[in-house]
Design an enzyme around this catalytic site. Sequence first.
Site, PDB file in Angstrom:
ATOM      1  CG  PHE A  75      -4.037  15.357   1.026  1.00 38.13           C
ATOM      2  CD1 PHE A  75      -4.767  14.184   0.973  1.00 38.13           C
ATOM      3  CD2 PHE A  75      -3.533  15.888  -0.154  1.00 38.13           C
ATOM      4  CE1 PHE A  75      -5.005  13.551  -0.238  1.00 38.13           C
ATOM      5  CE2 PHE A  75      -3.765  15.257  -1.371  1.00 38.13           C
ATOM      6  CZ  PHE A  75      -4.505  14.092  -1.408  1.00 38.13           C
TER       7      PHE A  75
ATOM      8  CD  GLU B  82      -3.183   0.657   0.371  1.00 37.55           C
ATOM      9  OE1 GLU B  82      -2.655   1.476  -0.403  1.00 37.55           O
ATOM     10  OE2 GLU B  82      -4.393   0.641   0.607  1.00 37.55           O
ATOM     11  CG  ASP B  83      -1.039   4.762  -1.416  1.00 39.94           C
ATOM     12  OD1 ASP B  83      -1.731   4.077  -0.642  1.00 39.94           O
ATOM     13  OD2 ASP B  83      -1.538   5.577  -2.217  1.00 39.94           O
TER      14      ASP B  83
ATOM     15  CG  ASP C  12      -5.873   8.605   5.889  1.00 42.14           C
ATOM     16  OD1 ASP C  12      -5.318   9.210   6.810  1.00 42.14           O
ATOM     17  OD2 ASP C  12      -6.798   9.107   5.213  1.00 42.14           O
TER      18      ASP C  12
ATOM     19  NE  ARG D 131      -2.337   8.156  -9.478  1.00 43.31           N
ATOM     20  CZ  ARG D 131      -3.069   7.770  -8.437  1.00 43.31           C
ATOM     21  NH1 ARG D 131      -2.496   7.350  -7.339  1.00 43.31           N
ATOM     22  NH2 ARG D 131      -4.380   7.784  -8.488  1.00 43.31           N
TER      23      ARG D 131
END
Length: 192
Positions: free
Chosen positions: A152, A99-100, A103, A165
């Site tokens: 964010f 996963e990036d 959260d 990205r």
Amino acid sequence: MTIEYFEEVLLTQEQIEKRVRELAEQISRDYRDGELILVGVLRGAVIFLADLVRWITLDVKVDFIDVSSYGYQTETSGIVKIEQDISLDVEGKDVLLVEDIIDTGLTWSYLREYFQSKNPRTLKICSLLDKPSRRRVEIYGDYVGFTIPDRFVMGYGLDCCGFFRNLTAIGTPSQEVWELTRRWNEEEQANE
Ligand code: IMP
Ligand code: MG
């Protein structure tokens, strides 16, 4: 056109590269005796997975799952939907989700249950980033690159409104980026 992308850079390209190598070394040690399948969560994890897998010294397979939860907002909807499933059979295999970012934890908590039903031998997650202060479910990452504050961020696979990205560092979007994305959103809505 050149714009200032970041308000603040949280992680430089060099810091990311170094940490990705460390994670790959740790994974290579931990999975020596299994059959490892890396499952990248599209689309944010693509860049991270591509770098990570090159430093893994085991014979691994790679697959992807496409899930959506965010849409084009910066707040999660809380609803996780599988847009496209993996194609490999993971039964009896060691599955490592890539996963990036973790959260709220809703995606990982959903995917954990989903993958569990496919009967892998083991199931863990490797996330480049972790924002523990945002959790809505009690869940943790098995391998975590960096713990970051509740901001964010974009870059290195993570998007802001579908863009950025490709940035090699990770940081918070600049005012210019927010204005651009607001304009793009308006244009997109006007074309619908
Ligand atoms: P969770 O379900 O809330 O844990 O969110 C997971 C997904 O939300 C990640 O895989 C990202 O795609 C997205 N996300 C969460 N925080 C950020 C951020 O700061 N920037 C970009 N995407 C994010
Ligand atoms: Mg994601």
